[in-house]
Enzyme design. Structure first.
Site, PDB file in Angstrom:
ATOM      1  N   GLU A  97       0.795  -1.010   0.091  1.00 48.23           N
ATOM      2  CA  GLU A  97      -0.261  -0.278  -0.553  1.00 48.23           C
ATOM      3  C   GLU A  97       0.810   0.596  -0.111  1.00 48.23           C
ATOM      4  OE1 GLU A  97      -3.330  -0.066   2.520  1.00 48.23           O
ATOM      5  OE2 GLU A  97      -4.242  -1.534   2.001  1.00 48.23           O
TER       6      GLU A  97
HETATM    7  C1  LIG Z   1       3.421  -9.390  -0.181  1.00 51.43           C
HETATM    8  C2  LIG Z   1       3.060  -8.048  -1.707  1.00 51.43           C
HETATM    9  C3  LIG Z   1       1.459  -7.494  -1.153  1.00 51.43           C
HETATM   10  C4  LIG Z   1       1.257  -7.151  -2.547  1.00 51.43           C
HETATM   11  N1  LIG Z   1      -0.216  -6.764  -2.892  1.00 51.43           N
HETATM   12  C5  LIG Z   1      -0.712  -6.186  -3.575  1.00 51.43           C
HETATM   13  C6  LIG Z   1      -1.606  -6.680  -4.109  1.00 51.43           C
HETATM   14  O1  LIG Z   1      -2.588  -7.108  -3.524  1.00 51.43           O
HETATM   15  N2  LIG Z   1      -2.166  -5.308  -5.367  1.00 51.43           N
HETATM   16  C7  LIG Z   1      -1.156  -4.318  -5.777  1.00 51.43           C
HETATM   17  O2  LIG Z   1      -1.352  -3.958  -7.069  1.00 51.43           O
HETATM   18  N3  LIG Z   1       0.168  -4.464  -5.331  1.00 51.43           N
HETATM   19  C8  LIG Z   1       0.708  -5.355  -3.892  1.00 51.43           C
HETATM   20  N4  LIG Z   1       1.619  -5.326  -3.548  1.00 51.43           N
HETATM   21  C9  LIG Z   1       2.289  -4.086  -4.209  1.00 51.43           C
HETATM   22  C10 LIG Z   1       3.320  -3.079  -3.849  1.00 51.43           C
HETATM   23  O3  LIG Z   1       1.685  -1.842  -3.542  1.00 51.43           O
HETATM   24  C11 LIG Z   1       4.155  -2.313  -4.133  1.00 51.43           C
HETATM   25  O4  LIG Z   1       5.322  -3.321  -3.431  1.00 51.43           O
HETATM   26  C12 LIG Z   1       5.060  -0.931  -3.742  1.00 51.43           C
HETATM   27  O5  LIG Z   1       3.693   0.254  -4.492  1.00 51.43           O
HETATM   28  C13 LIG Z   1       6.043  -1.157  -4.422  1.00 51.43           C
HETATM   29  O6  LIG Z   1       6.223  -1.186  -5.293  1.00 51.43           O
HETATM   30  P1  LIG Z   1       7.493  -1.972  -5.850  1.00 51.43           P
HETATM   31  O7  LIG Z   1       8.130  -2.980  -4.482  1.00 51.43           O
HETATM   32  O8  LIG Z   1       8.204  -2.000  -6.852  1.00 51.43           O
HETATM   33  O9  LIG Z   1       8.770  -0.970  -4.985  1.00 51.43           O
HETATM   34  P2  LIG Z   1       9.854   0.183  -6.310  1.00 51.43           P
HETATM   35  O10 LIG Z   1       8.451   0.967  -6.631  1.00 51.43           O
HETATM   36  O11 LIG Z   1      10.748  -0.084  -6.675  1.00 51.43           O
HETATM   37  O12 LIG Z   1      10.116   0.806  -5.126  1.00 51.43           O
HETATM   38  C14 LIG Z   1      11.753   0.549  -4.244  1.00 51.43           C
HETATM   39  C15 LIG Z   1      11.943   1.520  -2.953  1.00 51.43           C
HETATM   40  O13 LIG Z   1      12.182   2.813  -3.793  1.00 51.43           O
HETATM   41  C16 LIG Z   1      11.290   3.699  -2.860  1.00 51.43           C
HETATM   42  N5  LIG Z   1      10.867   4.525  -3.663  1.00 51.43           N
HETATM   43  C17 LIG Z   1      10.029   4.706  -4.934  1.00 51.43           C
HETATM   44  N6  LIG Z   1      10.487   5.612  -5.564  1.00 51.43           N
HETATM   45  C18 LIG Z   1      10.400   7.000  -4.777  1.00 51.43           C
HETATM   46  C19 LIG Z   1      10.393   8.627  -4.723  1.00 51.43           C
HETATM   47  N7  LIG Z   1       9.716   8.388  -5.882  1.00 51.43           N
HETATM   48  N8  LIG Z   1      10.697   9.271  -3.809  1.00 51.43           N
HETATM   49  C20 LIG Z   1      11.371   8.177  -2.243  1.00 51.43           C
HETATM   50  N9  LIG Z   1      11.219   6.459  -2.497  1.00 51.43           N
HETATM   51  C21 LIG Z   1      11.566   6.219  -3.801  1.00 51.43           C
HETATM   52  C22 LIG Z   1      10.189   3.015  -2.413  1.00 51.43           C
HETATM   53  O14 LIG Z   1      10.217   3.625  -1.060  1.00 51.43           O
HETATM   54  C23 LIG Z   1      11.079   1.723  -1.920  1.00 51.43           C
HETATM   55  O15 LIG Z   1      11.299   1.962  -0.653  1.00 51.43           O
HETATM   56  C24 LIG Z   1       1.984  -5.874  -2.693  1.00 51.43           C
HETATM   57  C25 LIG Z   1       3.538  -6.346  -2.417  1.00 51.43           C
HETATM   58  C26 LIG Z   1       4.121  -7.214  -1.794  1.00 51.43           C
HETATM   59  C27 LIG Z   1       4.646  -7.604  -1.713  1.00 51.43           C
END
Ligand SMILES: Cc1cc2nc3c(=O)[nH]c(=O)nc-3n(C[C@H](O)[C@H](O)[C@H](O)COP(=O)(O)OP(=O)(O)OC[C@H]3O[C@@H](n4cnc5c(N)ncnc54)[C@H](O)[C@@H]3O)c2cc1C
Length: 844
Positions: free
Chosen positions: A501
């Site tokens: 989230e």
């Molecule tokens: C177990 C699990 C369940 C999930 N369930 C769902 C679901 O049901 N439906 C769904 O659609 N999604 C789901 N997600 C997705 C979740 O919302 C995303 O993992 C999350 O939004 C982050 O995306 P990412 O993991 O690709 O990280 P990335 O986007 O690659 O980010 C990596 C890091 O960079 C940081 N970052 C990125 N951009 C910036 C910025 N501009 N400024 C500062 N920091 C930044 C982030 O905070 C993070 O710490 C789930 C994820 C997990 C792990």
């Protein structure tokens, strides 16, 4: 008379007017009147006259509206329109998607506390309480987290069946659609309790009641969609999931490359207009078992079948699992917390326009729909999960620290352990107040965009700290996994809540202050909106009103911040009783400081502020802790200001003040405009940083509350599953505390007598018998010590396994593949080859 007196008079009146926020005419009357009196009383003539003339001129310019507008507001409007940072579509939608509640007051520099106290005390209905005491208690008893996390990697079929039958998936679905129609508060309490036994269980129930098909249908669904899907979602015939995230779009969710092309196709044997979807999603909770996929994609209409627009924008659809082209079923493995989560792929999946959520009129409005609903879900599932985990960790760690003895003492008596235990107590108290506050906001009908991000970020971060402290206090008992371990899995799972989230780093540095500064600020949004007004006269009038409101507030905040810091926030009107009034005064000071620094940052940095994530993150911390401290104080008052909770309130409050000053001082020391940083430092910290981290004495009191039976500890344990039974080792340990405390004097007496005796028995049972024979203890006391021994053994025991039991079920397959893999230098354990679904239209 000295030249200083008239200057002093002018300064005093101006300061008073700014502090009290007098209206401009009142201020000028008071200023000119006071200067005239100074003159009459023999004030330095030249100085007094000069000040009178300056005052009179300023009054004319500022009070004569046409003059003021042409000299000040019109040029300011031109500059403002030029430097105003261009709002991206995403930001515009985010800003328009939320409502502003009490948090807006924190940005004013002079919070109206009546607004906080006017909020009703959050309370459950009789039906909701009965559900918590009935089905929720029952399913907690059925849950064995070890069986779920290690043996089955899933909930048992009985639990799946039970939660569907009892409509756990339909808590938010209105009763007329067959759901339970619960308030957000009840949703929070249910998730909180489930999380105290298993994060797999709480996330399984949390997701369908959070952002997903049900929530979206309730807000935007067509009548047909609601009538068909809501009853099926409520009773578990449909298991939903929501797919937004993919390999190419995580935090930057608006950049999803998944697409749908408007075309004709076959649906239920008929040729209809619809979209052909190609998508590649991952991390989707409940996907492997879902029957109904809520899908976000970008919609295109290259052939103009719907109109002129070719790129329609982000759109949401409901895709039944069995639709041709959908590929679903494999699972991710999120940190040993095996809730159902996995990828979904689809290629040329055709669904009719009637499957778009809200129908064709809502095509292209997907992002707005998501953001509006996100603040609801984000206020509940993760904060409630954090609250359930933290509350349970607090009460069980308190018991454990009392029962576990080393060096002849309960480990909780050692200062090092006590400090960690005090931190657990304070954090758990804070988390539960914060989680309840954001759920209560949704219950009141708000769309709490800013509080939901504060709640999600801080509840999950504090819960991670609670988990860490609880693990440290438990030592090896926390490390050794098995049916007796009630901490390890929750500790492993903590980063999941941090990531989902909206991952926390971005939530902190981009969203809390980024949204809060504009959405909650009393004037900025009004100024921004004024620049968009087309009628020039109305534009100038509206801007003029907002600009002078803003300038008045900024001057007032500078004075208030400086004065309250100088006087240690000892004076001024504030709510509360004799105990809490000083707390509210401190918050008044920090609110003025936040408003001052926020205003300065926005005006000095303009559009560059959004790239200054460190500054934004730190000001977000200040705003967050102001909100957190307010929520904690409100909870304390709602609960009738219980004397016993004062150490917890004090710990939480001082921790928030400490965090506020730390964040503010870091913001000012690193302020991008150096001279402004120094100036602001003088106004915010004229006597330096004063707030202290909660003292050792306070930590001792807070920790002691957890280690003895008392009403405060009972309140802490309320709302989580503490019933002692075979599946609930934590409940058993919690239940032992009273008997353990009663047995301690007998134990001390016995150990002392044993030390001074010369008996040779080494066996504990024999020693007890000897003690009775020697008259050190009575026969009843022997029974009490035997019971104490049993309770201690149950508390400190850990599990062990045969190797076969520990091996993964995939071991046999691995062993077979391993030799083959060695030959061709590949990794037999790669679960699936990385796929490329050839989605690339929007990838930069
Ligand atoms: C177990 C699990 C369940 C999930 N369930 C769902 C679901 O049901 N439906 C769904 O659609 N999604 C789901 N997600 C997705 C979740 O919302 C995303 O993992 C999350 O939004 C982050 O995306 P990412 O993991 O690709 O990280 P990335 O986007 O690659 O980010 C990596 C890091 O960079 C940081 N970052 C990125 N951009 C910036 C910025 N501009 N400024 C500062 N920091 C930044 C982030 O905070 C993070 O710490 C789930 C994820 C997990 C792990």
């Amino acid at each position: 008379m000295s030249v200083v007196y008239p200057l002093l008079v002018a300064l005093l009146v101006t300061g008073l007017a700014a502090y009290m926020r007098w209206r401009l005419p009142v201020y000028f009357i008071a200023l000119l009147g006071a200067l005239a009196l100074t003159w009459v009383l023999g004030g330095h003539v030249a100085t007094t006259l000069t000040l009178l003339v300056i005052g009179a001129l300023a009054a004319v310019v500022l009070l004569v509206a046409p003059l003021r507008k042409s000299i000040i507001s019109a040029p300011a409007l031109r500059i403002f329109a030029k430097i105003l940072p261009p709002l991206s579509e995403t930001e515009r939608v985010a800003l328009e998607a939320g409502t502003v509640g009490f948090e807006g007051e924190l940005f004013s520099g002079r919070p109206n506390w009546d607004m906080l106290f006017a909020q009703p005390k959050p309370e459950l209905t009789a039906d909701e309480q009965a559900f918590l005491d009935g089905p929720v208690e029952d399913v907690c008893r059925m849950t064995n987290d070890w069986e779920i996390t290690h043996i089955r990697a899933d909930l048992s079929p009985e639990i799946w069946d039970y939660i569907k039958r009892n409509k756990f998936f339909g808590m938010i679905v209105p009763k007329e659609y067959g759901g339970l129609g619960f308030t957000a508060l009840a949703n929070h309490k249910v998730i909180q309790k489930l999380a105290s036994v298993s994060s797999v269980l709480s996330s399984t129930v949390g997701v369908p009641n959070s952002l997903g098909p049900a929530e979206l249908l309730m807000h935007y669904g067509t009548k047909e969609q609601k009538d068909y899907y809501l009853p099926r979602l409520a009773d578990g015939r449909e298991v939903p999931c929501f797919g937004l995230t993919g390999p190419w779009a995580g935090s930057d969710a608006t950049s999803i490359p998944d697409y749908g092309v408007v075309t004709r196709g076959e649906w239920n044997g008929e040729q209809v207009l619809g979209v052909k979807l190609t998508f590649d999603k991952r991390y989707i909770t409940l996907a492997p078992v879902s029957t109904l996929i809520g899908l976000a994609f970008r919609m295109y209409d290259p052939d103009g079948l719907l109109g002129q627009t070719k790129d329609i924008g982000i759109t949401l659809a409901l895709v039944p699992r069995d639709t041709a082209g959908v590929e679903i079923g494999r699972r991710h493995f999120p940190l040993n917390s095996p809730f159902q989560n996995g990828p979904i792929h689809g290629r040329e999946v055709f669904v009719p326009l009637s499957q778009l959520i809200g129908g064709p009129e809502f095509a292209g409005k997907g992002w707005q729909m998501l953001v509006e609903c996100l603040s609801i879900g984000r206020s509940i599932t993760l904060p409630s999960t954090a609250s359930g985990g933290a509350k349970l960790a607090a009460v069980v760690t308190g018991s454990y620290a009392r029962i576990r003895k080393q060096f002849g003492l309960s480990i909780g008596r050692f200062e090092g352990v006590e400090e960690a235990l005090g931190r657990i107590a304070g954090h758990a108290y804070t988390i539960s107040a914060l989680a309840e506050a954001s759920a209560a906001a949704v219950t009141r009908g708000e769309l709490p965009a800013v509080p939901s991000t504060i709640s999600k970020y801080h509840c999950t971060e504090m819960a991670r700290q609670v988990g860490q402290d609880a693990m440290d206090i438990h030592g090896g008992k926390g490390i050794i996994l098995g049916p007796r371990n009630y901490l390890g899995r929750a500790w492993q799972a903590a980063p999941i809540a941090i990531t989902v989230e909206g991952a926390n780093i971005m939530t902190r540095t981009l969203m809390i202050f980024g949204q809060g500064a504009i959405l909650c600020h009393p004037w900025v949004l009004k100024e921004m909106k004024a620049t968009q007004i087309t009628d020039p006269r109305e534009r100038l009038d509206t801007f003029d009103a907002a600009l002078f409101g803003h300038i008045g507030m900024a001057i007032s905040n500078a004075v208030r911040s400086f004065w309250m810091a100088l006087t240690g926030s000892r004076f001024g009107a504030a709510p509360g009783d004799a105990y809490t009034r000083r707390y509210f005064r401190r918050l008044n000071r920090y609110s003025a400081a936040l408003a001052l620094v926020a205003d300065s940052s926005m005006s000095l940095l303009g559009g560059k502020l959004k790239f200054k994530e460190n500054l934004s993150g730190r000001l977000g911390d200040v705003l967050s802790h102001l909100y957190i401290a307010s929520a904690v104080l409100k909870r304390f008052h709602d609960e009738g200001t219980p004397e016993a909770d004062k150490p917890l309130l004090a710990w939480s409050f001082h921790n928030s003040c400490f965090e506020i000053e730390k964040a503010m001082s870091n913001a000012l020391r690193n302020f991008p405009v150096r001279w402004a940083g120094y100036l602001l430092w003088i106004l915010v910290f004229p006597l330096g940083r004063r707030a202290q981290y909660p003292s050792d004495r306070l930590s001792h009191k807070a920790a002691s509350l957890l280690m003895t039976p008392n009403e405060s500890r009972d309140r802490m344990g309320r709302g989580v599953h503490t019933t002692p039974h075979a599946n609930n080792p934590a409940g058993r340990i919690i239940s032992y505390l009273e008997a353990v405390v009663l047995a301690e004097p007998v134990e001390r007496k016995f150990v002392k007598a044993l030390k001074n005796s010369d008996i040779e028995a080494l066996d504990f049972a024999a020693q007890l018998d000897e003690g009775v024979r020697e008259g050190w203890i009575t026969a009843e006391e022997r029974d009490q010590l035997r019971a104490l021994r049993e309770m201690t053994i149950d508390t400190i025991a850990v599990d062990d396994f045969d190797t076969e039991e520990l091996r993964s079920a995939g071991y046999a397959r691995f062993a077979a593949l391993n030799s083959q893999a060695a030959a061709n230098d590949s990794n037999p354990m790669l679960s699936s080859p990385a796929t490329d679904t050839d989605i690339g239209r929007n990838i930069a």
